[in-house]
Design a protein around this motif. Structure first.
Motif, short mmCIF file in Angstrom:
data_model
loop_
_atom_site.label_atom_id
_atom_site.label_comp_id
_atom_site.label_asym_id
_atom_site.label_seq_id
_atom_site.Cartn_x
_atom_site.Cartn_y
_atom_site.Cartn_z
N LEU A 160 -5.20 6.32 -1.91
CA LEU A 160 -4.42 5.19 -1.62
C LEU A 160 -4.39 4.33 -2.65
O LEU A 160 -5.35 4.14 -3.60
CB LEU A 160 -5.09 4.16 -0.52
CG LEU A 160 -5.45 4.92 0.86
CD1 LEU A 160 -6.15 4.08 1.67
CD2 LEU A 160 -4.54 5.81 1.42
N SER A 161 -3.07 3.52 -2.95
CA SER A 161 -2.77 2.52 -3.93
C SER A 161 -2.33 1.41 -3.50
O SER A 161 -1.75 1.35 -2.13
CB SER A 161 -1.72 3.26 -4.83
OG SER A 161 -2.08 4.50 -5.44
N CYS A 162 -2.61 0.37 -4.00
CA CYS A 162 -2.19 -1.20 -3.38
C CYS A 162 -1.76 -1.97 -4.57
O CYS A 162 -2.66 -2.20 -5.54
CB CYS A 162 -3.37 -1.67 -2.81
SG CYS A 162 -2.81 -3.49 -2.45
N GLU A 201 0.72 -1.21 0.03
CA GLU A 201 -0.17 -0.03 -0.13
C GLU A 201 0.87 1.39 -0.02
O GLU A 201 2.00 1.18 0.40
CB GLU A 201 -0.95 -0.06 1.07
CG GLU A 201 -1.89 -1.21 1.36
CD GLU A 201 -1.51 -2.11 2.67
OE1 GLU A 201 -2.52 -2.52 3.23
OE2 GLU A 201 -0.47 -1.76 2.84
N SER A 202 0.30 2.31 -0.52
CA SER A 202 0.85 3.66 -0.37
C SER A 202 -0.18 4.62 -0.60
O SER A 202 -1.52 4.24 -0.83
CB SER A 202 2.04 3.95 -1.58
OG SER A 202 1.21 3.78 -2.86
N THR A 262 -3.16 -3.34 -9.74
CA THR A 262 -3.29 -2.22 -8.82
C THR A 262 -4.81 -1.80 -8.45
O THR A 262 -5.41 -1.62 -9.41
CB THR A 262 -2.51 -0.96 -9.31
OG1 THR A 262 -0.97 -1.35 -9.23
CG2 THR A 262 -2.54 0.24 -8.10
N VAL A 263 -5.19 -1.53 -7.28
CA VAL A 263 -6.31 -1.13 -6.57
C VAL A 263 -6.12 0.07 -6.12
O VAL A 263 -5.18 0.52 -5.44
CB VAL A 263 -6.96 -1.98 -5.70
CG1 VAL A 263 -6.30 -2.16 -4.64
CG2 VAL A 263 -8.62 -1.72 -5.66
N VAL A 283 -5.97 2.88 10.20
CA VAL A 283 -5.01 2.17 9.57
C VAL A 283 -6.04 1.55 8.33
O VAL A 283 -6.77 0.80 8.78
CB VAL A 283 -4.16 1.21 10.22
CG1 VAL A 283 -3.23 0.38 9.34
CG2 VAL A 283 -3.47 1.79 11.57
N TYR A 284 -5.54 1.62 7.09
CA TYR A 284 -6.21 1.03 6.09
C TYR A 284 -5.39 0.05 5.60
O TYR A 284 -4.31 0.17 5.12
CB TYR A 284 -6.48 2.33 4.98
CG TYR A 284 -7.55 3.30 5.28
CD1 TYR A 284 -7.54 3.99 6.18
CD2 TYR A 284 -8.79 2.94 4.60
CE1 TYR A 284 -8.68 4.84 6.65
CE2 TYR A 284 -10.00 4.02 4.85
CZ TYR A 284 -9.59 4.87 5.95
OH TYR A 284 -10.67 5.69 6.28
N TYR A 285 -6.00 -0.99 5.31
CA TYR A 285 -5.53 -2.33 4.89
C TYR A 285 -6.01 -2.85 3.48
O TYR A 285 -7.14 -2.70 3.19
CB TYR A 285 -5.85 -3.62 5.78
CG TYR A 285 -4.94 -3.31 7.13
CD1 TYR A 285 -5.87 -3.07 8.08
CD2 TYR A 285 -3.86 -3.58 7.25
CE1 TYR A 285 -5.22 -2.41 9.57
CE2 TYR A 285 -3.47 -3.68 8.54
CZ TYR A 285 -4.01 -2.97 9.62
OH TYR A 285 -3.52 -2.99 10.86
N CYS A 286 -5.03 -3.09 2.63
CA CYS A 286 -5.21 -3.51 1.20
C CYS A 286 -5.52 -5.11 1.35
O CYS A 286 -4.77 -5.66 2.13
CB CYS A 286 -4.49 -3.38 0.26
SG CYS A 286 -4.58 -3.81 -1.47
#
Length: 121
Positions: free
Chosen positions: A20-22, A6-7, A75-76, A90-93
Motif C-alpha cells: 500500500l502507498s499513501c 491511498e493506492s 509518502t508512506v 479497508v486500510y486507512y492511511c
C-alpha cells in the motif's frame, strides 16, 4: 489541511503480498495505517515517525508487515507479506502533527479515504 491519497489495495490469495502507498499533500510528523474489517472496530496496524527511524506495529502484523516512508515524496508505504484472510479489511492511511507515539485513532488528525484489501483462503 492535509490530504492523503491511498493506492495499492486489491485481492490476493493467502500467503501473498501487497504494498500500500499513501501520498500526503504536505510533510507530516507521524504517518501510519489503521484497518477496519466488516463488523469490527477500526484497529491500529502500524505507524512511523517523521524521521522514519522508529516504526511500531500491532502484534497481529509484527514480522509480516513493514512500514516505511519517503520524506522527499511525502509518502508512506505498507509492505504486507504472508497475508492471511483475517487481514481482509479497508486500510486507512493516517497522519498526525504530533511527535508522540500513539496507537489510538483519536490521536491522528488526518485520514485517507481507505483502500480495500481482500485476502482469499
Amino acid at each position: 489541511q492535509v490530504q492523503l491519497v491511498e493506492s495499492g489495495g486489491g485481492l490476493v490469495q493467502a500467503g501473498g503480498s501487497l504494498r500500500l502507498s499513501c501520498a500526503a499533500s504536505v510533510r507530516t510528523i507521524r504517518m501510519g495505517w489503521f484497518r477496519q474489517a466488516p463488523g469490527k472496530e477500526r484497529a491500529f496496524v502500524a505507524a512511523i515517525s517523521g524521521a522514519a527511524n522508529s516504526p511500531y506495529y500491532a502484534d497481529s502484523v509484527k514480522g509480516r508487515f513493514t512500514i516505511s516512508r519517503d520524506n522527499a515524496k511525502n509518502t508512506v508505504y505498507l509492505q504486507m507479506n504472508s497475508l492471511k484472510p483475517e487481514d481482509t479489511a479497508v486500510y486507512y492511511c493516517v497522519a498526525s502533527t504530533s511527535y508522540s507515539r500513539s496507537y489510538s485513532q483519536y490521536d491522528y488528525n488526518y485520514w485517507g479515504q481507505g483502500t480495500q484489501v481482500t485476502v482469499s483462503s
